[in-house]
Design an enzyme around this catalytic site. Structure first.
Site, short mmCIF file in Angstrom:
data_model
loop_
_atom_site.label_atom_id
_atom_site.label_comp_id
_atom_site.label_asym_id
_atom_site.label_seq_id
_atom_site.Cartn_x
_atom_site.Cartn_y
_atom_site.Cartn_z
N ALA A 42 0.84 -1.21 0.00
CA ALA A 42 0.00 0.00 0.00
C ALA A 42 0.87 1.25 0.00
O ALA A 42 2.04 1.21 0.35
CB ALA A 42 -0.88 0.02 1.24
N THR A 85 -8.14 -1.26 7.16
CA THR A 85 -7.57 -0.36 8.16
C THR A 85 -8.62 0.37 8.99
O THR A 85 -9.71 0.68 8.49
CB THR A 85 -6.68 0.69 7.45
OG1 THR A 85 -6.40 1.77 8.35
CG2 THR A 85 -7.37 1.31 6.24
N GLU A 87 -8.52 3.34 9.61
CA GLU A 87 -8.75 4.66 8.98
C GLU A 87 -10.09 4.69 8.27
O GLU A 87 -10.64 5.76 8.02
CB GLU A 87 -7.64 4.97 7.99
CG GLU A 87 -6.40 5.57 8.61
CD GLU A 87 -6.60 6.95 9.20
OE1 GLU A 87 -7.07 7.84 8.48
OE2 GLU A 87 -6.29 7.14 10.38
N TYR A 108 -6.44 8.09 1.76
CA TYR A 108 -6.01 6.75 2.15
C TYR A 108 -7.21 5.91 2.62
O TYR A 108 -7.44 4.81 2.14
CB TYR A 108 -4.95 6.85 3.26
CG TYR A 108 -4.57 5.51 3.85
CD1 TYR A 108 -3.66 4.68 3.20
CD2 TYR A 108 -5.15 5.06 5.03
CE1 TYR A 108 -3.33 3.43 3.73
CE2 TYR A 108 -4.84 3.81 5.56
CZ TYR A 108 -3.93 3.02 4.90
OH TYR A 108 -3.61 1.77 5.43
N LYS A 112 -8.95 2.63 0.70
CA LYS A 112 -9.01 1.36 1.42
C LYS A 112 -10.47 0.90 1.57
O LYS A 112 -10.77 -0.29 1.49
CB LYS A 112 -8.36 1.51 2.80
CG LYS A 112 -6.84 1.46 2.76
CD LYS A 112 -6.37 0.03 2.52
CE LYS A 112 -4.88 -0.13 2.64
NZ LYS A 112 -4.44 -1.52 2.41
N HIS A 139 -0.46 -0.79 14.02
CA HIS A 139 0.40 -1.89 14.47
C HIS A 139 1.85 -1.46 14.25
O HIS A 139 2.26 -1.13 13.15
CB HIS A 139 0.06 -3.19 13.76
CG HIS A 139 -0.30 -3.05 12.32
ND1 HIS A 139 -1.45 -2.41 11.90
CD2 HIS A 139 0.34 -3.43 11.20
CE1 HIS A 139 -1.50 -2.42 10.59
NE2 HIS A 139 -0.42 -3.02 10.14
#
Ligand code: F7E
Length: 300
Positions: A42, A85, A87, A108, A112, A139
């Site tokens: 990514a 994610t 996000e 982003y 995703k 993470h």
């Protein structure tokens, strides 16, 4: 893992691939004939995604689509893990789980989310593909890129501790993240592909901390105490001798920010029997001591 380390491991065989190039993906898949595919590729920097939205879309959505479509053609039995994610939750208040609303605020997060909805949920339903996603919260590890806030902090503080740097600058100190250890998350990814049926899971520790708290915890590991003073862009963090070690700089703020992320991983705990084994304190300690060692080695 750094490419250098991977390339020298006898147990791994590297193949060239490129998510922008279907023939390159085809060649790699034909050669590897994989049983499992983990798409972790990514443009993963949220801040950069505001500056390069097309590149972010191209890799995070279109690139994932190329890979998954080629996998369907070449190795349709392969099980696919696609990295989603936290996000994607954007402004949805915590705790966020698999049923929470998605409300991304960055290119982003948008790319995703599109990949998740169309390629993971959509293709799974339409093409009966074994594909699933971990909706991973932050993470971290000592291998984290140096521009992400955790690593930037541990590396900068290690430099300061060893007298190689005086201070460093950060953006929003109040943003809250659910920071876990990357090694724990990878265990969850593998578990997801060993299940009977493909399903998506939130992977998180369930605990969140502000950027400010991360800085304080990292400094403490180095025997430093940070005292904050001033407000907004004038705020600074000083050490016990009153020297400025942290500044705030508006260039590190994002045009729109995800303020508060804390995941609820109860489904993963129950169904995958997964849990995070690493506490926030252990994670910070691990990252700080690795950077202190790195910097010391570079000095000699
Ligand atoms: O920012 C704030 C920043 O860039 C964390 C990626 O792996 O996790 C990661 O995305 C927070 C944000 O990670 C600085 O505004 C303050 O609120 O370390 P970060 P991220 O954006 O949370 C998710 C789950 C992913 O999927 C992503 O790929 O820290 N912050 N000052 C700063 N952030 C940075 N980078 N630099 C600063 O100076």
């Amino acid at each position: 893992m750094r490419l250098k380390t991977i390339a020298h491991s006898p147990r791994l065989h590297l193949l060239y691939g490129n998510l922008r190039d279907s023939p390159a993906i085809t060649r790699a898949l034909k050669e590897a004939q994989p049983d499992e595919i983990y798409n972790l590729a990514a443009q993963s920097d949220v801040g950069i995604s505001f500056k390069c939205p097309e590149e972010t879309w191209e890799v995070n959505y279109a690139g994932a689509k190329r890979l998954i479509r080629e996998a369907m053609r070449i190795c349709p039995k392969a099980r696919i893990y696609h990295a989603s994610t936290s996000e994607m939750f954007g402004t949805t208040p915590p705790p966020q789980n698999e049923l929470s609303a998605f409300a991304p605020v960055s290119p982003y997060g948008e790319a995703k989310l599109k990949a998740y909805r169309e390629l993971v949920c959509g293709y799974r339903a339409k093409h009966k593909l074994f594909i699933c996603s971990g909706i991973l919260f932050n993470h971290e590890s000592s291998r984290r890129g140096e521009h992400f806030v955790t690593r930037k902090t541990t590396l900068s503080l290690a430099h300061i501790k060893l007298g190689l740097q005086k201070s460093f600058a950060l953006g929003n100190l109040e943003a809250k993240r659910d920071w876990g250890f990357a090694g724990d998350s990878v265990r969850a990814m593998h578990l997801m592909l060993q299940q009977k049926t493909p399903k998506d899971y939130v992977i998180a520790t369930g605990e969140s901390h502000t950027v400010r708290e991360f800085v304080e915890a990292a400094a403490k590991e180095l025997g430093m105490t940070i005292r904050w003073s001033g407000k907004g862009l004038r705020e600074v963090g000083k050490d016990a001798k009153g020297r400025i070690v942290v500044r705030v700089d508006k260039k590190f703020f994002r045009p729109s920010e995800v303020r508060d992320l804390r995941g609820d991983a109860s489904s993963a705990r129950k169904e995958l029997r997964w849990k995070s084994h690493t506490s926030f304190k252990q994670l910070v300690r691990m990252m700080v001591s690795a950077d202190l060692k790195n910097v010391r080695q570079q000095m000699h």
